[in-house]
Design a protein around this motif. Structure first.
Motif, PDB file in Angstrom:
ATOM      1  N   ASN A   1     -15.742  -6.104   9.344  1.00 57.68           N
ATOM      2  CA  ASN A   1     -16.651  -5.078   9.855  1.00 57.68           C
ATOM      3  C   ASN A   1     -17.419  -4.406   8.722  1.00 57.68           C
ATOM      4  O   ASN A   1     -18.619  -4.115   8.848  1.00 57.68           O
ATOM      5  CB  ASN A   1     -15.874  -4.009  10.626  1.00 57.68           C
ATOM      6  CG  ASN A   1     -15.252  -4.560  11.892  1.00 57.68           C
ATOM      7  OD1 ASN A   1     -15.750  -5.544  12.464  1.00 57.68           O
ATOM      8  ND2 ASN A   1     -14.151  -3.944  12.333  1.00 57.68           N
ATOM      9  N   PHE A   2     -16.752  -4.161   7.614  1.00 53.73           N
ATOM     10  CA  PHE A   2     -17.418  -3.565   6.464  1.00 53.73           C
ATOM     11  C   PHE A   2     -18.528  -4.464   5.931  1.00 53.73           C
ATOM     12  O   PHE A   2     -19.632  -4.001   5.622  1.00 53.73           O
ATOM     13  CB  PHE A   2     -16.375  -3.284   5.372  1.00 53.73           C
ATOM     14  CG  PHE A   2     -16.985  -2.804   4.079  1.00 53.73           C
ATOM     15  CD1 PHE A   2     -17.468  -1.506   3.957  1.00 53.73           C
ATOM     16  CD2 PHE A   2     -17.087  -3.654   2.996  1.00 53.73           C
ATOM     17  CE1 PHE A   2     -18.028  -1.071   2.775  1.00 53.73           C
ATOM     18  CE2 PHE A   2     -17.648  -3.226   1.812  1.00 53.73           C
ATOM     19  CZ  PHE A   2     -18.119  -1.936   1.698  1.00 53.73           C
ATOM     20  N   MET A   3     -18.262  -5.767   5.816  1.00 55.84           N
ATOM     21  CA  MET A   3     -19.269  -6.703   5.316  1.00 55.84           C
ATOM     22  C   MET A   3     -20.459  -6.782   6.271  1.00 55.84           C
ATOM     23  O   MET A   3     -21.612  -6.882   5.828  1.00 55.84           O
ATOM     24  CB  MET A   3     -18.642  -8.080   5.122  1.00 55.84           C
ATOM     25  CG  MET A   3     -17.583  -8.122   4.012  1.00 55.84           C
ATOM     26  SD  MET A   3     -18.242  -7.639   2.412  1.00 55.84           S
ATOM     27  CE  MET A   3     -19.448  -8.944   2.148  1.00 55.84           C
ATOM     28  N   GLN A   4     -20.191  -6.763   7.567  1.00 56.10           N
ATOM     29  CA  GLN A   4     -21.298  -6.812   8.524  1.00 56.10           C
ATOM     30  C   GLN A   4     -22.183  -5.569   8.404  1.00 56.10           C
ATOM     31  O   GLN A   4     -23.411  -5.666   8.465  1.00 56.10           O
ATOM     32  CB  GLN A   4     -20.728  -6.912   9.941  1.00 56.10           C
ATOM     33  CG  GLN A   4     -20.087  -8.266  10.248  1.00 56.10           C
ATOM     34  CD  GLN A   4     -19.496  -8.306  11.638  1.00 56.10           C
ATOM     35  OE1 GLN A   4     -19.588  -7.334  12.393  1.00 56.10           O
ATOM     36  NE2 GLN A   4     -18.872  -9.433  11.992  1.00 56.10           N
ATOM     37  N   ASP A   5     -21.574  -4.409   8.245  1.00 55.02           N
ATOM     38  CA  ASP A   5     -22.356  -3.182   8.072  1.00 55.02           C
ATOM     39  C   ASP A   5     -23.209  -3.246   6.819  1.00 55.02           C
ATOM     40  O   ASP A   5     -24.378  -2.815   6.814  1.00 55.02           O
ATOM     41  CB  ASP A   5     -21.422  -1.972   8.004  1.00 55.02           C
ATOM     42  CG  ASP A   5     -20.720  -1.716   9.328  1.00 55.02           C
ATOM     43  OD1 ASP A   5     -21.240  -2.184  10.353  1.00 55.02           O
ATOM     44  OD2 ASP A   5     -19.660  -1.045   9.318  1.00 55.02           O
ATOM     45  N   MET A   6     -22.670  -3.779   5.731  1.00 58.66           N
ATOM     46  CA  MET A   6     -23.424  -3.867   4.497  1.00 58.66           C
ATOM     47  C   MET A   6     -24.606  -4.826   4.647  1.00 58.66           C
ATOM     48  O   MET A   6     -25.697  -4.577   4.137  1.00 58.66           O
ATOM     49  CB  MET A   6     -22.520  -4.335   3.360  1.00 58.66           C
ATOM     50  CG  MET A   6     -21.434  -3.313   2.971  1.00 58.66           C
ATOM     51  SD  MET A   6     -22.132  -1.735   2.436  1.00 58.66           S
ATOM     52  CE  MET A   6     -23.010  -2.246   0.968  1.00 58.66           C
ATOM     53  N   ARG A   7     -24.392  -5.962   5.344  1.00 59.55           N
ATOM     54  CA  ARG A   7     -25.512  -6.906   5.563  1.00 59.55           C
ATOM     55  C   ARG A   7     -26.624  -6.266   6.379  1.00 59.55           C
ATOM     56  O   ARG A   7     -27.809  -6.429   6.084  1.00 59.55           O
ATOM     57  CB  ARG A   7     -24.981  -8.140   6.295  1.00 59.55           C
ATOM     58  CG  ARG A   7     -24.047  -9.022   5.456  1.00 59.55           C
ATOM     59  CD  ARG A   7     -23.855 -10.369   6.114  1.00 59.55           C
ATOM     60  NE  ARG A   7     -22.776 -11.123   5.513  1.00 59.55           N
ATOM     61  CZ  ARG A   7     -21.537 -11.170   5.983  1.00 59.55           C
ATOM     62  NH1 ARG A   7     -21.246 -10.498   7.099  1.00 59.55           N
ATOM     63  NH2 ARG A   7     -20.609 -11.881   5.373  1.00 59.55           N
ATOM     64  N   MET A   8     -26.241  -5.504   7.414  1.00 60.24           N
ATOM     65  CA  MET A   8     -27.253  -4.864   8.252  1.00 60.24           C
ATOM     66  C   MET A   8     -28.048  -3.840   7.454  1.00 60.24           C
ATOM     67  O   MET A   8     -29.273  -3.739   7.603  1.00 60.24           O
ATOM     68  CB  MET A   8     -26.584  -4.189   9.447  1.00 60.24           C
ATOM     69  CG  MET A   8     -25.944  -5.174  10.437  1.00 60.24           C
ATOM     70  SD  MET A   8     -25.089  -4.338  11.783  1.00 60.24           S
ATOM     71  CE  MET A   8     -26.467  -3.519  12.564  1.00 60.24           C
ATOM     72  N   LYS A   9     -27.375  -3.100   6.558  1.00 58.67           N
ATOM     73  CA  LYS A   9     -28.086  -2.119   5.740  1.00 58.67           C
ATOM     74  C   LYS A   9     -29.054  -2.807   4.786  1.00 58.67           C
ATOM     75  O   LYS A   9     -30.180  -2.344   4.572  1.00 58.67           O
ATOM     76  CB  LYS A   9     -27.087  -1.284   4.956  1.00 58.67           C
ATOM     77  CG  LYS A   9     -26.279  -0.321   5.825  1.00 58.67           C
ATOM     78  CD  LYS A   9     -25.317   0.493   4.972  1.00 58.67           C
ATOM     79  CE  LYS A   9     -24.520   1.455   5.837  1.00 58.67           C
ATOM     80  NZ  LYS A   9     -23.565   2.252   5.040  1.00 58.67           N
ATOM     81  N   CYS A  10     -28.629  -3.929   4.208  1.00 56.55           N
ATOM     82  CA  CYS A  10     -29.511  -4.666   3.290  1.00 56.55           C
ATOM     83  C   CYS A  10     -30.731  -5.219   4.020  1.00 56.55           C
ATOM     84  O   CYS A  10     -31.844  -5.211   3.494  1.00 56.55           O
ATOM     85  CB  CYS A  10     -28.726  -5.801   2.618  1.00 56.55           C
ATOM     86  SG  CYS A  10     -27.449  -5.223   1.497  1.00 56.55           S
ATOM     87  N   GLN A  11     -30.525  -5.715   5.229  1.00 59.61           N
ATOM     88  CA  GLN A  11     -31.655  -6.233   6.006  1.00 59.61           C
ATOM     89  C   GLN A  11     -32.651  -5.130   6.342  1.00 59.61           C
ATOM     90  O   GLN A  11     -33.868  -5.342   6.294  1.00 59.61           O
ATOM     91  CB  GLN A  11     -31.123  -6.879   7.286  1.00 59.61           C
ATOM     92  CG  GLN A  11     -30.369  -8.197   7.034  1.00 59.61           C
ATOM     93  CD  GLN A  11     -29.814  -8.784   8.319  1.00 59.61           C
ATOM     94  OE1 GLN A  11     -30.002  -8.215   9.397  1.00 59.61           O
ATOM     95  NE2 GLN A  11     -29.134  -9.925   8.190  1.00 59.61           N
ATOM     96  N   ARG A  12     -32.141  -3.942   6.683  1.00 61.32           N
ATOM     97  CA  ARG A  12     -33.032  -2.833   7.001  1.00 61.32           C
ATOM     98  C   ARG A  12     -33.866  -2.432   5.790  1.00 61.32           C
ATOM     99  O   ARG A  12     -35.064  -2.159   5.902  1.00 61.32           O
ATOM    100  CB  ARG A  12     -32.221  -1.631   7.487  1.00 61.32           C
ATOM    101  CG  ARG A  12     -31.575  -1.853   8.855  1.00 61.32           C
ATOM    102  CD  ARG A  12     -30.644  -0.706   9.190  1.00 61.32           C
ATOM    103  NE  ARG A  12     -29.934  -0.939  10.443  1.00 61.32           N
ATOM    104  CZ  ARG A  12     -28.937  -0.179  10.882  1.00 61.32           C
ATOM    105  NH1 ARG A  12     -28.536   0.848  10.144  1.00 61.32           N
ATOM    106  NH2 ARG A  12     -28.328  -0.453  12.014  1.00 61.32           N
ATOM    107  N   LYS A  13     -33.237  -2.395   4.625  1.00 61.20           N
ATOM    108  CA  LYS A  13     -33.974  -2.049   3.418  1.00 61.20           C
ATOM    109  C   LYS A  13     -35.031  -3.076   3.097  1.00 61.20           C
ATOM    110  O   LYS A  13     -36.160  -2.715   2.710  1.00 61.20           O
ATOM    111  CB  LYS A  13     -32.998  -1.915   2.232  1.00 61.20           C
ATOM    112  CG  LYS A  13     -32.098  -0.681   2.323  1.00 61.20           C
ATOM    113  CD  LYS A  13     -31.215  -0.589   1.098  1.00 61.20           C
ATOM    114  CE  LYS A  13     -30.328   0.658   1.177  1.00 61.20           C
ATOM    115  NZ  LYS A  13     -29.450   0.762  -0.009  1.00 61.20           N
TER     116      LYS A  13
END
Length: 362
Positions: free
Chosen positions: A345-357
């Protein structure tokens, strides 16, 4: 009493002791003082100054008056109550300075109901009297006591404080630079002289004063009297002579009584602790207390805290099976099973944040 010159008398005492190279430890307990004419080691007006305010931009209000919406007397009482909750710290300061300072001078509020008859005043007085030789000094305005009725009012105040505090008592007749205090001493020592002065009064209060004077004439014996002038500094040598007599009286009569009361209190507390411990032993039920409990045998000794060994009673078969089942669980496996989904779950959240940026940058 208020306006009798207590603060000026404290200032003169402090200056006299500094001149004798015997600096006192000065404490101000009057929160309504805006500025002190003497250097105070502890001052309530300074400690609680943040609670005060200026009323109308002219007169300073006691700490606690504006904060709690109280009047002048209510603000003073509240300030003293707050100060009494920290008085144990003041006692520690006094204990640290008792070798450097021979005298501790405490300036109290002039309103008799504020300090003498309040809970905080009782707490402060008893705390001091139980630890140090304490003497109560009642400052009296001699110039306003030439009237026998006013004089008797002052004596009633003095006797009420004497029997309330139960401590050595000195009446300081202040303002002798205006009028000599010999007439007041004569009134205290000679009942008939006071009656002659009282016969000149024809009001109803004079009859009441005559009755009270007869009762009070038996209460003057334990009172020490000295006349001083706080403005000129006269009479201070005689005051310190009377003070030494009062300290001797404290050591001879009052300290044994306080020691007896302290011993009685400690015995009551120990008895209460033993009763609570006995109730605890009765309520423990299945808890076994191991250790030597029989006094007087060859190998018996006094039971201490380290000799009390608390053990659980015997477990039933179902409880043993339940405990054995929990012991067989592999805790490392359960921790890893919880860690893996959390990490995903932590890795998925980090990927989503990177995509948004990255989307925002494009």
């Amino acid at each position: 009493m208020a306006g009798s010159g207590k603060t000026t008398f404290v200032q003169r005492l402090a200056a006299h002791l500094h001149g004798q190279r015997c600096p006192p430890y000065v404490i101000n307990l009057d929160p309504a003082v805006h500025s002190l004419p003497f250097p105070a080691n502890i001052g309530e007006c300074c400690v609680l100054r943040d609670g005060g305010a200026r009323a109308g931009g002219a007169a300073w209000s006691p700490p606690g008056e504006s904060r709690y919406g109280l009047g002048p007397n209510g603000g003073i009482v509240t300030s003293l109550n707050l100060f009494a909750t920290r008085f144990d710290q003041v006692m520690k300061f006094i204990e640290k300075r008792q070798n450097a300072s021979k005298y501790v001078i405490i300036d109290t509020p002039g309103q008799i109901e504020v300090f003498t008859w309040s809970a905080s005043g009782t707490i402060i007085t008893e705390a001091l009297a139980s630890s140090f030789p304490s003497v109560v000094v009642y400052v009296m305005d001699t110039s306003r006591s030439t009237n026998p009725i006013t004089f008797m009012s002052n004596m009633l105040y003095a006797c009420s404080i004497l029997y309330k505090t139960k401590l050595p008592f000195i009446v300081v007749m202040n303002k002798t630079d205006i009028i000599d205090h010999s007439f007041a001493v004569e009134w205290m020592q000679d009942f008939e002289t006071f009656q002659d002065a009282l016969n000149q009064e024809t009001s109803y209060v004079s009859n009441l004063t005559r009755s009270m004077s007869l009762v009070n004439s038996f209460s003057y014996s334990p009172v020490l009297v000295v006349g001083v002038s706080a403005v000129l500094g006269t009479g201070l040598d005689e005051f310190f002579i009377q003070l030494s007599k009062a300290v001797d009286e404290y050591e001879r009569e009052y300290r044994p009584e306080y020691e007896r009361l302290r011993k009685t209190l400690e015995e009551a507390q120990e008895k209460q602790k033993r009763e609570q411990l006995e109730h605890l032993w009765k309520d423990m039920g299945s808890v076994c207390v191991q250790g030597s409990t029989l006094a007087g045998t060859d190998d018996a000794s006094a039971m201490g805290p380290s000799e009390l060994i608390l053990t659980r009673g015997t477990l039933s078969e179902e409880e043993e099976e339940r405990e054995s089942d929990t012991d067989d669980i592999d805790h490392e496996v359960t921790e890893e099973s919880h860690e893996e989904p959390a990490f995903r779950n932590f890795m998925q959240d980090m990927r989503m944040k990177c995509q948004r940026k990255s989307n925002l940058n494009e």
